[in-house]
Design a protein around this motif. Structure first.
Motif, PDB file in Angstrom:
ATOM      1  N   ALA A 176       0.861  -1.180   0.000  1.00  0.00           N
ATOM      2  CA  ALA A 176       0.000   0.000   0.000  1.00  0.00           C
ATOM      3  C   ALA A 176       0.900   1.234   0.000  1.00  0.00           C
ATOM      4  N   GLY A 177       1.212   1.719  -1.190  1.00  0.00           N
ATOM      5  CA  GLY A 177       2.146   2.830  -1.308  1.00  0.00           C
ATOM      6  C   GLY A 177       1.665   3.871  -2.300  1.00  0.00           C
ATOM      7  N   ILE A 178       2.354   5.003  -2.291  1.00  0.00           N
ATOM      8  CA  ILE A 178       1.991   6.090  -3.198  1.00  0.00           C
ATOM      9  C   ILE A 178       2.914   6.093  -4.409  1.00  0.00           C
ATOM     10  N   GLY A 179       2.516   6.848  -5.440  1.00  0.00           N
ATOM     11  CA  GLY A 179       3.326   6.945  -6.645  1.00  0.00           C
ATOM     12  C   GLY A 179       2.867   8.093  -7.513  1.00  0.00           C
ATOM     13  N   GLY A 180       3.527   8.247  -8.635  1.00  0.00           N
ATOM     14  CA  GLY A 180       3.165   9.269  -9.605  1.00  0.00           C
ATOM     15  C   GLY A 180       2.305   8.667 -10.693  1.00  0.00           C
ATOM     16  N   ILE A 181       1.157   9.268 -10.959  1.00  0.00           N
ATOM     17  CA  ILE A 181       0.242   8.720 -11.955  1.00  0.00           C
ATOM     18  C   ILE A 181       0.422   9.427 -13.290  1.00  0.00           C
ATOM     19  N   ASP A 182       0.311   8.662 -14.349  1.00  0.00           N
ATOM     20  CA  ASP A 182       0.266   9.220 -15.691  1.00  0.00           C
ATOM     21  C   ASP A 182      -1.055   9.986 -15.824  1.00  0.00           C
ATOM     22  N   PRO A 183      -1.030  11.293 -16.127  1.00  0.00           N
ATOM     23  CA  PRO A 183      -2.287  12.044 -16.203  1.00  0.00           C
ATOM     24  C   PRO A 183      -3.229  11.524 -17.285  1.00  0.00           C
ATOM     25  N   ALA A 184      -2.719  10.738 -18.222  1.00  0.00           N
ATOM     26  CA  ALA A 184      -3.600  10.123 -19.206  1.00  0.00           C
ATOM     27  C   ALA A 184      -4.412   8.988 -18.609  1.00  0.00           C
ATOM     28  N   ALA A 185      -4.023   8.522 -17.406  1.00  0.00           N
ATOM     29  CA  ALA A 185      -4.703   7.390 -16.778  1.00  0.00           C
ATOM     30  C   ALA A 185      -5.673   7.795 -15.691  1.00  0.00           C
ATOM     31  N   GLY A 186      -5.366   8.861 -14.953  1.00  0.00           N
ATOM     32  CA  GLY A 186      -6.234   9.216 -13.842  1.00  0.00           C
ATOM     33  C   GLY A 186      -5.762  10.452 -13.114  1.00  0.00           C
ATOM     34  N   ALA A 187      -6.477  10.772 -12.045  1.00  0.00           N
ATOM     35  CA  ALA A 187      -6.245  11.993 -11.284  1.00  0.00           C
ATOM     36  C   ALA A 187      -5.496  11.694  -9.997  1.00  0.00           C
ATOM     37  N   ILE A 188      -4.897  12.731  -9.441  1.00  0.00           N
ATOM     38  CA  ILE A 188      -4.326  12.623  -8.104  1.00  0.00           C
ATOM     39  C   ILE A 188      -5.412  12.153  -7.144  1.00  0.00           C
ATOM     40  N   GLY A 189      -5.037  11.245  -6.245  1.00  0.00           N
ATOM     41  CA  GLY A 189      -6.000  10.641  -5.331  1.00  0.00           C
ATOM     42  C   GLY A 189      -6.569   9.335  -5.842  1.00  0.00           C
ATOM     43  N   ARG A 211      -5.709  21.685 -15.315  1.00  0.00           N
ATOM     44  CA  ARG A 211      -4.565  22.144 -16.114  1.00  0.00           C
ATOM     45  C   ARG A 211      -4.118  21.080 -17.111  1.00  0.00           C
ATOM     46  N   TYR A 212      -4.310  19.811 -16.784  1.00  0.00           N
ATOM     47  CA  TYR A 212      -3.922  18.710 -17.668  1.00  0.00           C
ATOM     48  C   TYR A 212      -5.053  18.335 -18.617  1.00  0.00           C
ATOM     49  N   GLY A 213      -6.290  18.398 -18.112  1.00  0.00           N
ATOM     50  CA  GLY A 213      -7.418  17.948 -18.907  1.00  0.00           C
ATOM     51  C   GLY A 213      -7.511  16.431 -18.931  1.00  0.00           C
ATOM     52  N   GLY A 214      -8.461  15.920 -19.701  1.00  0.00           N
ATOM     53  CA  GLY A 214      -8.616  14.475 -19.858  1.00  0.00           C
ATOM     54  C   GLY A 214      -8.893  13.769 -18.545  1.00  0.00           C
ATOM     55  N   ALA A 215      -8.272  12.591 -18.347  1.00  0.00           N
ATOM     56  CA  ALA A 215      -8.510  11.789 -17.149  1.00  0.00           C
ATOM     57  C   ALA A 215      -8.097  12.517 -15.883  1.00  0.00           C
ATOM     58  N   ALA A 216      -7.065  13.363 -15.978  1.00  0.00           N
ATOM     59  CA  ALA A 216      -6.596  14.089 -14.795  1.00  0.00           C
ATOM     60  C   ALA A 216      -7.623  15.082 -14.282  1.00  0.00           C
ATOM     61  N   ALA A 217      -8.512  15.551 -15.148  1.00  0.00           N
ATOM     62  CA  ALA A 217      -9.535  16.518 -14.754  1.00  0.00           C
ATOM     63  C   ALA A 217     -10.797  15.849 -14.218  1.00  0.00           C
ATOM     64  N   GLN A 218     -10.827  14.523 -14.220  1.00  0.00           N
ATOM     65  CA  GLN A 218     -11.973  13.787 -13.693  1.00  0.00           C
ATOM     66  C   GLN A 218     -11.774  13.512 -12.195  1.00  0.00           C
ATOM     67  N   PRO A 219     -12.821  13.122 -11.478  1.00  0.00           N
ATOM     68  CA  PRO A 219     -12.662  12.802 -10.055  1.00  0.00           C
ATOM     69  C   PRO A 219     -11.725  11.607  -9.856  1.00  0.00           C
ATOM     70  N   PRO A 220     -11.074  11.509  -8.711  1.00  0.00           N
ATOM     71  CA  PRO A 220     -10.259  10.325  -8.424  1.00  0.00           C
ATOM     72  C   PRO A 220     -11.100   9.050  -8.532  1.00  0.00           C
ATOM     73  N   SER A 221     -10.447   7.977  -8.961  1.00  0.00           N
ATOM     74  CA  SER A 221     -11.163   6.722  -9.167  1.00  0.00           C
ATOM     75  C   SER A 221     -10.279   5.558  -8.741  1.00  0.00           C
TER      76      SER A 221
END
Length: 335
Positions: A98-111, A199-209
């Motif tokens: 159970a760890g944190i990481g950097g997400i590709d903004p094309a895949a999803g949002a922070i959180g 600022r990124y748009g796309g998946a990054a602009a959607q709610p966390p999932s």
């Protein structure tokens, strides 16, 4: 607390694997471990000479938590040390990274939370891009091949038994079970998370999932558009098109290799390994910023949304699994 090596081993049901804590284990700004320790009441502390931090355990000894230390070398050695510790019977334990990481903004949002299906290692050959042949987008490539984007020439096994372990495929039924039982546990986006994602748009602009995807593990804390392009290509190449890079980390492949070997030794079950990575930041700079400006900027929420997402999604799955332990979940129990 010291547990005698001559006492009967604890029949552990779940191991929670975190990599770091910010300060104290409880009562201050959280890292990866704190919410687990506080909310599951992991009040017993055991010496752990083979690790980087004492082991935390529930009073009934069914759940233990380790903080491996960050990086591949720390994560692999700490996991192996726990697996060989005679104080614990881990043969039927679930392991949850159970760890944190950097997400590709094309895949999803922070959180967002990603249940990992493949974790990919970064062992590679590399030359400086300034000396690379013209037209190379990056200069890392699979050992024994002749450049990026190909496996031609790599005759060796790329899996956990190979000379350069690169690809670890987790139990697909368990990964899907985890996603099914946590897909409604996503955290809510704060106003600053929303503004940043727009600022990124796309998946990054959607709610966390809560997502199913793949992680790329590297000792290098990399960032930027070129490096993200490399990670996307690397995961796709090494999974023969079956995988998709979603989130970065610095530990997953080492934990997976340790579990693979512990499985061979009869000390643990690789099929019971789950990896959950939650997004604290993006791997790419937003439009209008350079990569260095982006990597030096603070994370929206200071990482706390990712710590919360890890507990919400991970704990829901552990609850479901431990309700029927030691039996593994049936296939397609959740659609």
């Amino acid at each position: 607390m010291t547990v005698s090596a001559h006492a009967a081993p604890w029949p552990v049901r779940a191991v929670i694997v975190t990599t770091f804590e910010v300060g104290h284990d409880t009562g201050d700004a959280p890292g990866e471990a704190q919410f687990w320790i506080e909310r599951l009441h992991l009040t017993e502390k055991l010496d752990f000479p083979g690790g980087t931090h004492p082991i935390l355990a529930s009073p009934d000894h069914r759940i233990v938590l380790i903080e491996t230390g960050m990086s591949l070398i720390n994560a692999g050695i700490s996991t192996m040390a726990l697996g060989l510790d005679p104080r614990f019977d881990l043969k039927q334990a679930y392991w949850l990274v159970a760890g944190i990481g950097g997400i590709d903004p094309a895949a999803g949002a922070i959180g967002s939370a990603v249940w990992v299906q493949h974790t990919i290692n970064d062992t590679a050959q590399e030359i400086d891009l300034r000396e690379a042949p013209k037209g190379w987008a990056y200069a890392r490539y699979v050992s024994d091949t002749h450049g990026p984007g190909t496996l031609e020439g790599a005759e060796h096994d790329l899996g956990p038994d190979g000379p350069y372990p690169l690809v670890f495929t987790l139990n697909p039924d368990l990964a899907r079970f985890a996603w099914c039982h946590s897909r409604d546990k996503a955290v809510a986006a704060s106003d600053d998370m929303k503004r940043f994602g727009v600022r990124y748009g796309g998946a990054a602009a959607q709610p966390p999932s809560v997502l199913l995807g793949d992680s790329f593990a590297s000792d290098i804390y990399w960032h930027g558009a070129i490096q993200t392009h490399y990670a996307e290509d690397w995961v796709k190449l090494l999974t023969h098109g079956a995988g998709r890079f979603m989130i970065s980390d610095m530990e997953d492949s080492a934990v997976a290799e340790a579990l693979w070997r512990l499985n061979r030794m009869g000390r643990a079950s690789f099929d019971r390994l789950m990896i959950l990575r939650t997004a604290s930041n993006y791997t790419v700079q937003p439009p209008g910023e350079t990569a260095i400006q982006s990597v030096l900027a603070p994370y929206p929420g200071g990482g706390k949304p990712a710590f919360e997402a890890a507990f919400r999604a991970g704990n829901a799955v552990l609850d479901a699994l431990l309700a029927t332990w030691p039996a593994m979940p049936a296939k397609d129990t959740c659609r």
